[in-house]
Design a protein around this motif. Structure first.
Motif, PDB file in Angstrom:
ATOM      1  N   VAL A 191       0.841  -1.199   0.000  1.00  0.00           N
ATOM      2  CA  VAL A 191       0.000   0.000   0.000  1.00  0.00           C
ATOM      3  C   VAL A 191       0.880   1.254   0.000  1.00  0.00           C
ATOM      4  N   ALA A 192       1.942   1.234   0.783  1.00  0.00           N
ATOM      5  CA  ALA A 192       2.844   2.386   0.846  1.00  0.00           C
ATOM      6  C   ALA A 192       3.503   2.636  -0.509  1.00  0.00           C
ATOM      7  N   ARG A 193       3.965   1.584  -1.179  1.00  0.00           N
ATOM      8  CA  ARG A 193       4.588   1.722  -2.505  1.00  0.00           C
ATOM      9  C   ARG A 193       3.588   2.243  -3.524  1.00  0.00           C
ATOM     10  N   LYS A 194       2.387   1.695  -3.497  1.00  0.00           N
ATOM     11  CA  LYS A 194       1.348   2.110  -4.446  1.00  0.00           C
ATOM     12  C   LYS A 194       1.009   3.593  -4.248  1.00  0.00           C
ATOM     13  N   ILE A 209       3.785  10.314  -9.480  1.00  0.00           N
ATOM     14  CA  ILE A 209       3.290  10.512 -10.844  1.00  0.00           C
ATOM     15  C   ILE A 209       2.359  11.709 -10.898  1.00  0.00           C
ATOM     16  N   ASP A 210       1.462  11.827  -9.931  1.00  0.00           N
ATOM     17  CA  ASP A 210       0.537  12.973  -9.881  1.00  0.00           C
ATOM     18  C   ASP A 210       1.282  14.293  -9.702  1.00  0.00           C
ATOM     19  N   SER A 224       9.712   4.393 -12.097  1.00  0.00           N
ATOM     20  CA  SER A 224      10.051   2.994 -12.352  1.00  0.00           C
ATOM     21  C   SER A 224      11.379   2.627 -11.704  1.00  0.00           C
ATOM     22  N   LYS A 225      12.381   3.494 -11.863  1.00  0.00           N
ATOM     23  CA  LYS A 225      13.698   3.227 -11.269  1.00  0.00           C
ATOM     24  C   LYS A 225      13.647   3.293  -9.743  1.00  0.00           C
ATOM     25  N   ILE A 226      12.942   4.287  -9.208  1.00  0.00           N
ATOM     26  CA  ILE A 226      12.833   4.421  -7.749  1.00  0.00           C
ATOM     27  C   ILE A 226      12.221   3.158  -7.144  1.00  0.00           C
ATOM     28  N   LEU A 227      11.189   2.633  -7.809  1.00  0.00           N
ATOM     29  CA  LEU A 227      10.494   1.457  -7.284  1.00  0.00           C
ATOM     30  C   LEU A 227      11.200   0.148  -7.621  1.00  0.00           C
ATOM     31  N   GLN A 276       3.891   1.354 -15.656  1.00  0.00           N
ATOM     32  CA  GLN A 276       2.768   1.920 -16.394  1.00  0.00           C
ATOM     33  C   GLN A 276       1.468   1.219 -16.024  1.00  0.00           C
ATOM     34  N   LYS A 277       1.496  -0.087 -15.978  1.00  0.00           N
ATOM     35  CA  LYS A 277       0.290  -0.861 -15.687  1.00  0.00           C
ATOM     36  C   LYS A 277      -0.216  -0.622 -14.256  1.00  0.00           C
ATOM     37  N   ALA A 278       0.715  -0.544 -13.319  1.00  0.00           N
ATOM     38  CA  ALA A 278       0.326  -0.473 -11.913  1.00  0.00           C
ATOM     39  C   ALA A 278       0.054   0.939 -11.405  1.00  0.00           C
ATOM     40  N   TYR A 279       0.716   1.948 -11.996  1.00  0.00           N
ATOM     41  CA  TYR A 279       0.676   3.261 -11.374  1.00  0.00           C
ATOM     42  C   TYR A 279       0.094   4.389 -12.207  1.00  0.00           C
ATOM     43  N   VAL A 280       0.046   4.216 -13.506  1.00  0.00           N
ATOM     44  CA  VAL A 280      -0.391   5.336 -14.333  1.00  0.00           C
ATOM     45  C   VAL A 280      -1.883   5.242 -14.617  1.00  0.00           C
TER      46      VAL A 280
END
Length: 61
Positions: free
Chosen positions: A7-10, A17-18, A27-30, A39-43
């Motif tokens: 949950v914290a990562r998401k 991104i916002d 992507s690199k940070i995570l 892209q699939k998980a966060y955008v």
């Protein structure tokens, strides 16, 4: 309520991104091996995201 690392990562990824951080940087940070994972998980196209993009171009005041 317990806060899981998932949950914290998401939350962090979506907030970055916002805030206008590039998808490549998030992507690199995570630590994602493939940008498509990010892209699939966060955008998501949100009203906030559209507003930020338009402000960059000067079409939104």
């Amino acid at each position: 309520m317990k806060l899981s690392s998932r949950v914290a990562r998401k939350t962090a990824g979506q907030l970055w991104i916002d805030a206008g951080v590039s998808i490549e940087s998030v992507s690199k940070i995570l630590g994602h091996a493939n940008i498509k994972t990010t892209q699939k998980a966060y955008v998501k196209v949100t009203e906030k995201r559209i507003e930020l993009e338009l402000k960059k171009t000067g079409f939104w005041e």
